[in-house]
Design an enzyme around this catalytic site. Structure first.
Site, PDB file in Angstrom:
ATOM      1  N   HIS A  68       0.843  -1.195   0.000  1.00 23.79           N
ATOM      2  CA  HIS A  68       0.000   0.000   0.000  1.00 23.79           C
ATOM      3  C   HIS A  68       0.879   1.246   0.000  1.00 23.79           C
ATOM      4  CE1 HIS A  68       0.805  -1.033   4.226  1.00 23.79           C
ATOM      5  NE2 HIS A  68       0.830   0.279   4.447  1.00 23.79           N
ATOM      6  N   CYS A 198       0.966  -0.526  17.439  1.00 23.10           N
ATOM      7  CA  CYS A 198       2.197  -0.982  16.806  1.00 23.10           C
ATOM      8  C   CYS A 198       2.936   0.243  16.285  1.00 23.10           C
ATOM      9  CB  CYS A 198       1.897  -1.971  15.676  1.00 23.10           C
ATOM     10  SG  CYS A 198       0.948  -1.277  14.306  1.00 23.10           S
TER      11      CYS A 198
END
Length: 681
Positions: A68, A198
């Site tokens: 992406h 994260c």
């Protein structure tokens, strides 16, 4: 309707993605986006995809890859899907090749749309029914309907498995269990809250949240998850936290506002643990509740003591604490340094002695504007050490340590201890507050511990430490460091440039690289308003050395294409931009594929660039920026010459080493690559 509705059409689906090479497979999917008018420049878009791939792997495990990017060549948020017949290596944590590939494309300015797409898709990928239906789907239309949320996964799988079912028979749709808005547990069951996060705040954050929700539903428990990710955070309500029996932290970065969960039994793990074994974490939380007494909840919360993820070495934690402080300090360094550099460019070096512009500002005078920029930049520089110290302390003991850390940093500035004193005060404040958090105090005092007792005592102790105990010795060390940097000349300066260059290139964003960068950025605090301070030369040398590895690899893929795979050549296109922008990590894909040849070449090239910059005496006040801050670099043409020299040396060494590989003649490699491209065409 899913958040992903409208992203994909049947024309953007390839159910027989044939290429075995990841780069070629991505090109195939990107061509579909171009054909549909959703991407305007194929090569430019692929370069942006490669740049994102160079930052961190996009393999999610379980046969899933999510390449992406945000790109100016994308006209609208879009998704192209491919089902690989051979499997593609996206460097997934479980080592499994990806057979499901989701290429997500978002316009450069559509940050929120891009991240919302990723978040919604990441959550759905944790549903076996969803991924199973995609693997079973027999038509592009079915895949597009599934991803757009127009068809339930259970219905799609039933169509694929039993297409002969009688018309009119009602499909048995298996609805996904949920443990958030409509909890499956009966009143009185286990009630949990969780936080997931994260480093990038995208895929794993939301995959972990979904995995925990599904696992809680299977266990008959209630859970609400706060995702501290890039797509926005919906903060857990205080009453939800108060009613929870236990907390699960699945995180690779520090949990924000951790004190809210004070006194709760806590399971504290890395984010991947929640993705890979969520049922175990739910069971652990239930076990902790059982040990504490089912349903027992403290009436008064106290500040929660942060704990490190299991198995993390103390050196790793220390590095994380220091880098947290540096990351929060860098914007002040950048803003202050660039403003001072602009002031010098407009008003000359004498602008440092200009009187205050407060109440005496002439809108038509360039001298007034230069003085305003200089004084604003100098004020911004005054925050460097307090911010560094405060956020080192915050990384250790959360918000409760901020006051002591910032105060300690301010005292460090007052006594002349500089950034070394800021590091000491930040560590001292953090560990002091971490110890205080764990005190067993009477119930009547618990409520005022985080707002009165801990700030009062910790600020007093850290202030005493910096004023009376360690401030003076550290200040002497800082004066010695400053005098040494300012006195560097000749061979000593070149040797330092060579050393810093080697450190920057050795692990390309790893511990040694960060040590060199932190030294240079921290040393900027000693520069003051001196136009040719030694610390400014050090920063220039470090940035030049960090730019060289990706630029050298990019040039090598052009001059000797046959020595590199098609995937590496795609990475080479992105490496031009990454290197020019001082993102050393752009060379990592090359080093990962051939470390014994690429890393030595990078080291030699970066040593060349760093040594030449120190020899030329180029200076830099900005801690980042690459060629984009070239107008603010002292002796810019000599600086560029050093970068070019380092790039050429890197290219020459890597080409020489790769060309010496036994049994692989460059001409043979060239012919094999040409044959592969011809067949692919």
């Amino acid at each position: 309707m899913s958040d992903t509705s409208g992203l994909i059409t049947p024309a953007l689906v390839d159910l027989h993605l044939a290429p075995a090479d990841k780069g070629e497979a991505l090109r195939t999917l990107a061509q579909r986006l171009v054909a549909e008018g959703r991407v305007t420049d194929l090569d430019g878009f692929l370069a942006d995809v490669a740049a994102r791939e160079a930052q961190a792997p996009t393999g999610m495990g379980d046969g899933i890859g999510i390449p992406h990017c945000r790109s100016p060549h994308v006209t609208q948020p879009s998704l192209a899907f491919g089902r690989s017949t051979r499997g593609l290596d996206f460097d997934a944590p479980d080592g499994r090749p990806a057979d499901l590939v989701f290429m997500i494309a978002a316009p450069a300015g559509a940050d929120d749309a891009h991240l919302q797409i990723l978040a919604a898709l990441a959550r759905r990928l944790m549903d076996p029914a969803f991924t199973g239906a995609l693997r079973d789907a027999e038509s592009p239309g079915t895949v597009a309907a599934l991803i757009n949320g127009e068809e339930a996964p259970a219905v799609a799988r039933e169509k694929a498995v039993a297409p002969e079912k009688a018309v009119g028979a009602e499909p048995t749709a298996v609805s996904e269990p949920t443990a958030v808005s409509e909890p499956a547990a009966a009143d009185g069951g286990l009630r949990l809250v969780a936080v997931t996060s994260c480093p990038t705040g995208i895929a794993h954050t939301y995959m972990a949240a979904k995995a925990l929700e599904l696992a809680a539903a299977r266990a008959g428990a209630r859970i609400q998850v706060e995702t501290q990710g890039s797509a926005g955070t919906t903060v857990l309500a205080p009453e939800v936290i108060a009613e929870a029996d236990a907390v699960i932290f699945a995180h690779d970065v520090e949990v924000r506002d951790r004190a809210r969960f004070a006194g709760k039994p806590t399971v504290d793990v890395g984010v991947k643990a929640a993705v890979n074994r969520p049922d175990d974490l739910i069971a652990q939380a239930a076990g902790l509740v059982a040990e504490a007494g089912s349903g027992a909840r403290p009436a008064t919360a106290r500040v929660a003591a942060p704990t490190a993820p299991a198995g993390e070495h103390w050196a790793q934690r220390l590095r994380k604490y220091l880098m947290t402080g540096v990351s929060y300090m860098i914007p002040f360094v950048a803003a202050g340094g660039l403003l001072i550099a602009l002031a010098f460019a407009i008003g000359g070096y004498q602008i440092a002695s200009a009187p205050s512009v407060l109440g005496d500002f002439d809108w038509t005078s360039s001298h007034s504007w230069a003085a305003m920029l200089f004084q604003t930049g100098k004020t911004s520089f005054g925050f460097l050490v307090p911010v560094l110290s405060g956020y080192i302390a915050w990384a250790i003991a959360d918000r409760a340590a901020l006051a002591a850390g910032i105060a300690g940093g301010a005292v460090s500035v007052a006594v002349g201890a500089g950034f070394l004193g800021g590091i000491v005060s930040g560590l001292a404040a953090g560990f002091l507050v971490l110890w205080m958090i764990r005190w067993n105090v009477p119930r009547a005092i618990k409520g005022i511990m985080p707002v009165v007792v801990i700030p009062l005592l910790s600020v007093a102790v850290v202030g005493f430490l910096m004023f009376v105990v360690v401030g003076s010795p550290i200040a002497s060390a800082m004066r010695g460091l400053t005098d040494w940097l300012n006195g560097l000349s000749g061979s000593n300066a070149i040797l330092l440039g060579l050393l810093l260059g080697a450190m920057m290139a050795f692990d390309m964003g790893g511990p040694l690289n960060k040590v060199a960068y932190t030294f240079a950025a921290g040393a900027l605090t000693t520069a003051g308003t001196t136009p040719d301070a030694g610390s400014l030369k050090v920063m220039a040398a470090v940035m030049a050395a960090g730019m060289t590895p990706p630029l050298g690899m990019a040039l090598a893929t052009v001059v000797r294409r046959g020595l590199f795979t098609p995937d590496e050549r795609e990475n080479g296109k992105a490496a031009w931009v990454l290197g020019a922008s001082f993102i050393t990590e752009g060379a990592i894909p090359f080093a990962a594929a051939d470390p014994l040849r690429v890393i030595p070449a990078n080291i030699v090239g970066s040593m060349t660039a760093g040594g030449l910059v120190m020899a030329f005496g180029s200076t830099l006040r900005a801690p980042h920026g690459g060629i984009w801050v070239l107008p603010l670099i002292g002796s810019p043409f000599l600086y560029l010459l050093a970068v070019v020299a380092g790039t050429v040396v890197t290219t020459a060494v890597v080409v020489l080493l790769k060309g010496m590989r036994k049994g692989v003649a460059p001409a043979v490699v060239d012919s094999l690559v040409a044959e592969k491209e011809l067949v692919g065409a």
